[in-house]
Every structure is written in C-alpha cells, then in structure tokens.
Design an enzyme around this catalytic site. Structure first.
Site, PDB file in Angstrom:
ATOM      1  N   LYS A 154      33.320  34.419  52.073  1.00 35.13           N
ATOM      2  CA  LYS A 154      34.499  34.516  50.935  1.00 35.13           C
ATOM      3  C   LYS A 154      35.440  33.488  51.032  1.00 35.13           C
ATOM      4  O   LYS A 154      36.492  33.174  50.408  1.00 35.13           O
ATOM      5  CB  LYS A 154      35.386  35.801  51.128  1.00 35.13           C
ATOM      6  CG  LYS A 154      34.367  36.938  50.610  1.00 35.13           C
ATOM      7  CD  LYS A 154      34.916  38.246  50.734  1.00 35.13           C
ATOM      8  CE  LYS A 154      34.085  39.358  50.441  1.00 35.13           C
ATOM      9  NZ  LYS A 154      34.869  40.535  49.931  1.00 35.13           N
ATOM     10  N   LYS A 208      37.809  33.180  53.254  1.00 38.01           N
ATOM     11  CA  LYS A 208      39.251  33.547  53.500  1.00 38.01           C
ATOM     12  C   LYS A 208      38.876  34.902  54.774  1.00 38.01           C
ATOM     13  O   LYS A 208      37.644  35.401  54.860  1.00 38.01           O
ATOM     14  CB  LYS A 208      39.860  34.442  52.619  1.00 38.01           C
ATOM     15  CG  LYS A 208      39.195  35.329  51.901  1.00 38.01           C
ATOM     16  CD  LYS A 208      40.040  35.874  50.580  1.00 38.01           C
ATOM     17  CE  LYS A 208      39.284  37.076  49.828  1.00 38.01           C
ATOM     18  NZ  LYS A 208      39.941  37.425  48.625  1.00 38.01           N
TER      19      LYS A 208
END
Length: 138
Positions: free
Chosen positions: A48, A50
């Site tokens: 992702k 993150k």
C-alpha cells in the site's frame, strides 16, 4: 448450516473499527476455529506504500483479544495457498469487494485444489481505516 472446521482471513486491522469486528464475527459464525492473519508493517508498506498507524505487535494483540478470534498470526507474504495448507484451513473469508477480481478468481482455483472454499463477506459501508485516517488529518 454446516460449519467449516478451520477458517482463515487476513487484514491489516489498523485503527480497529466496527467493520473489522463485523467481518470477524461473520467469519466465526461459519467455522469452528477462526485464524486471523495480521499483515505485518513491512508487507503493508510493500503493498500500500504506507505504514499502518498502529504497529504490527499492537494490532495483533488487539485482534487476539477479540472473542471471535481463536488464533492470530502474522501475515508476512502473499502466499495464501501455502498458509492455507499449513493451517489446514477449509475456508478462506475475504471482503465482497474482491469478488470477481482476476486475483481472487485465481485464488479460488488454487484453494479448490487444496479442498478450501472461499466465502465473500459483505463490507460495512461508511467505515474503513482510510476514512478514519482522512478524518484525523482534517
């Protein structure tokens, strides 16, 4: 309704919310033993781009404390078929938003060869860790 023996589901479970609880409750209703894979911080970043707000150790502790969860493990990679075989899972639970995707059509075929079913569970509308992140940053 026939209960499955061992169910498996995975997630990041960042900022644990009612949507997470609903998925785990619905999954547990359909199996005797529910094992939950908590995505590691590194795998989350890889997929992702993150990191979760809450670290993997704390997220796993939260998931383990939920009464619907019989066992929590870390999900360190995307090799779901290997994990299903290692755990002896006869069902995998996943959000209905994945139904019909190329990736999950392929998973369904692979799981079937291991005697494992896939059940798609409805997403809880209006809540997600992304929505919570956005509310916090305002």
């Amino acid at each position: 309704m026939k209960k499955f023996k061992v169910g498996y589901t995975t997630g990041v479970y960042d900022m644990f919310h009612i949507g997470h609880l609903n998925i785990l409750r619905r999954a547990k209703e359909q199996c005797e033993t529910l094992i939950v894979g908590v995505t590691t911080d590194e795998l989350c970043f890889k997929r992702k781009h993150k990191y979760p707000i809450i670290n993997e150790r704390d997220r796993k502790a939260i998931v383990e404390a939920i009464r619907y969860v019989d066992r929590a493990i870390f999900q360190t990679d995307m090799d779901k078929i290997r994990t299903v075989k290692e755990l002896g899972a006869d069902v995998v639970f996943v959000g209905s938003d994945w139904k019909g995707t190329d990736a999950w059509k392929q998973y369904e075929k692979e799981f079937a060869t291991a005697g494992c079913n896939v059940i798609y569970l409805d997403h809880t509308d209006g809540i997600s860790s992304t929505i919570l992140r956005e509310k916090i940053s305002k």
